[in-house]
Every structure is written in structure tokens, then in C-alpha cells.
Scaffold this motif. Structure first.
Motif, PDB file in Angstrom:
ATOM      1  N   THR A 189      -1.159  -7.333 -19.462  1.00 21.98           N
ATOM      2  CA  THR A 189      -1.126  -7.998 -18.160  1.00 21.98           C
ATOM      3  C   THR A 189      -0.361  -7.181 -17.125  1.00 21.98           C
ATOM      4  OG1 THR A 189       0.808  -9.338 -18.760  1.00 21.98           O
ATOM      5  CG2 THR A 189      -1.378 -10.298 -19.203  1.00 21.98           C
ATOM      6  N   ALA A 213      -2.963  -4.944 -15.707  1.00 20.34           N
ATOM      7  CA  ALA A 213      -3.820  -5.735 -14.813  1.00 20.34           C
ATOM      8  C   ALA A 213      -3.129  -5.968 -13.474  1.00 20.34           C
ATOM      9  CB  ALA A 213      -4.183  -7.057 -15.469  1.00 20.34           C
ATOM     10  N   ALA A 214      -1.836  -6.238 -13.494  1.00 17.27           N
ATOM     11  CA  ALA A 214      -1.096  -6.462 -12.250  1.00 17.27           C
ATOM     12  C   ALA A 214      -1.085  -5.200 -11.392  1.00 17.27           C
ATOM     13  CB  ALA A 214       0.328  -6.920 -12.563  1.00 17.27           C
ATOM     14  N   SER A 215      -0.943  -4.028 -12.004  1.00 18.82           N
ATOM     15  CA  SER A 215      -0.969  -2.767 -11.256  1.00 18.82           C
ATOM     16  C   SER A 215      -2.339  -2.537 -10.626  1.00 18.82           C
ATOM     17  CB  SER A 215      -0.624  -1.593 -12.179  1.00 18.82           C
ATOM     18  OG  SER A 215       0.677  -1.713 -12.657  1.00 18.82           O
ATOM     19  N   ILE A 216      -3.381  -2.835 -11.368  1.00 23.75           N
ATOM     20  CA  ILE A 216      -4.739  -2.676 -10.831  1.00 23.75           C
ATOM     21  C   ILE A 216      -4.975  -3.645  -9.686  1.00 23.75           C
ATOM     22  CG2 ILE A 216      -7.198  -2.976 -11.370  1.00 23.75           C
ATOM     23  CD1 ILE A 216      -6.460  -1.971 -14.240  1.00 23.75           C
ATOM     24  N   ARG A 217      -4.527  -4.897  -9.863  1.00 23.23           N
ATOM     25  CA  ARG A 217      -4.688  -5.899  -8.798  1.00 23.23           C
ATOM     26  C   ARG A 217      -3.943  -5.465  -7.535  1.00 23.23           C
ATOM     27  NH1 ARG A 217      -6.771 -10.420  -9.517  1.00 23.23           N
ATOM     28  NH2 ARG A 217      -6.301 -10.571 -11.730  1.00 23.23           N
ATOM     29  N   ALA A 218      -2.723  -4.955  -7.672  1.00 27.03           N
ATOM     30  CA  ALA A 218      -1.949  -4.508  -6.509  1.00 27.03           C
ATOM     31  C   ALA A 218      -2.622  -3.329  -5.820  1.00 27.03           C
ATOM     32  CB  ALA A 218      -0.526  -4.129  -6.958  1.00 27.03           C
ATOM     33  N   ALA A 261      -5.827  -2.647  -5.845  1.00 27.43           N
ATOM     34  CA  ALA A 261      -7.050  -3.140  -5.205  1.00 27.43           C
ATOM     35  C   ALA A 261      -6.733  -3.841  -3.894  1.00 27.43           C
ATOM     36  CB  ALA A 261      -7.789  -4.082  -6.165  1.00 27.43           C
ATOM     37  N   LEU A 262      -5.657  -4.630  -3.883  1.00 24.38           N
ATOM     38  CA  LEU A 262      -5.256  -5.310  -2.646  1.00 24.38           C
ATOM     39  C   LEU A 262      -4.816  -4.324  -1.589  1.00 24.38           C
ATOM     40  CD1 LEU A 262      -3.338  -8.393  -4.125  1.00 24.38           C
ATOM     41  CD2 LEU A 262      -5.536  -8.409  -2.907  1.00 24.38           C
ATOM     42  N   GLU A 307      -7.708  -2.701   0.325  1.00 21.97           N
ATOM     43  CA  GLU A 307      -8.526  -3.551   1.214  1.00 21.97           C
ATOM     44  C   GLU A 307      -8.190  -3.344   2.662  1.00 21.97           C
ATOM     45  OE1 GLU A 307      -8.061  -7.563  -0.187  1.00 21.97           O
ATOM     46  OE2 GLU A 307      -9.503  -7.255  -1.765  1.00 21.97           O
TER      47      GLU A 307
END
Length: 116
Positions: free
Chosen positions: A102, A105-110, A112-113, A116
């Protein structure tokens, strides 16, 4: 941290050199703490294509895996395989004890954000 040598080897015609290689390989990685994790076993393809076979050797760490690969004992027998079997071979670190996906996943989510 554990490390692995993974080989994706194409099918090859039987040859005495290959038999000799298989007979001798275990002796080359034992001094480095290596052991077969996968060898001469069937695999089941779930996505894509994966012709040939898989070999996986585990080592205590990447340093030991590299030392084994570069050792005179392994380099002496490597041509017995490489002359007759095409394939791809990688060395890779395993994940540390207690690895939590997880955080990845948090690094990937950050990232990606931020894009944007």
C-alpha cells in the motif's frame, strides 16, 4: 534482503552439454547460499505468451547472486547452456520482510495527482 536469478529459457533440443550443465550448476551456487526455487517444472500461462521454461534461484542477497554469476566456477559451465539454449536472465532484489504494497500504491497515487 533476498535476491533472485530468474531465467526464461526457450525450449532446446536435448544435448549432452545441457545435461552436464544441469549436473554441475548446483555446486556452483551452493557456496553463495543459492538454491533452486523453480527448475524443470511446468508453468501455466494466464496472460500473454510464455514459451519455454522458467528457472528461479534464490540467494541471501544481490551481492551473493552477483558473486555466483561472476564466479570462475559458474563462468566455466555457462557456455554449456548458452551455446544451446536461448533465453533471458535477470537478477532482482526481493522485497524486505514486512513489505507493505500500500505504500507503493500511495506513491503512485501521489505521482498521478501531481501530474494532473
Amino acid at each position: 534482503m533476498p535476491a533472485y536469478v530468474i531465467a526464461h529459457l526457450q525450449d532446446a533440443a536435448p544435448h549432452p552439454d545441457i545435461a552436464e550443465y544441469i549436473e554441475r550448476i548446483s555446486g556452483t551456487f551452493e557456496p553463495y547460499g543459492g538454491r533452486f526455487l523453480v527448475h524443470a517444472t511446468r508453468h501455466e500461462v494466464k496472460e500473454g505468451s510464455w514459451p519455454g521454461g522458467v528457472v528461479m534461484i534464490g540467494f541471501p542477497g544481490l551481492a551473493e547472486a552477483r558473486s555466483w554469476w561472476d564466479s570462475p566456477e559458474y563462468q566455466e559451465i555457462a557456455p554449456l547452456r548458452s551455446r544451446h539454449i536461448d533465453g533471458d536472465i535477470i537478477m532482482i532484489d526481493g522485497v524486505p520482510e514486512g513489505y507493505d504494497p500500500t505504500t507503493t500504491a500511495a506513491s503512485i497515487r501521489a505521482a498521478a495527482l501531481a501530474a494532473e
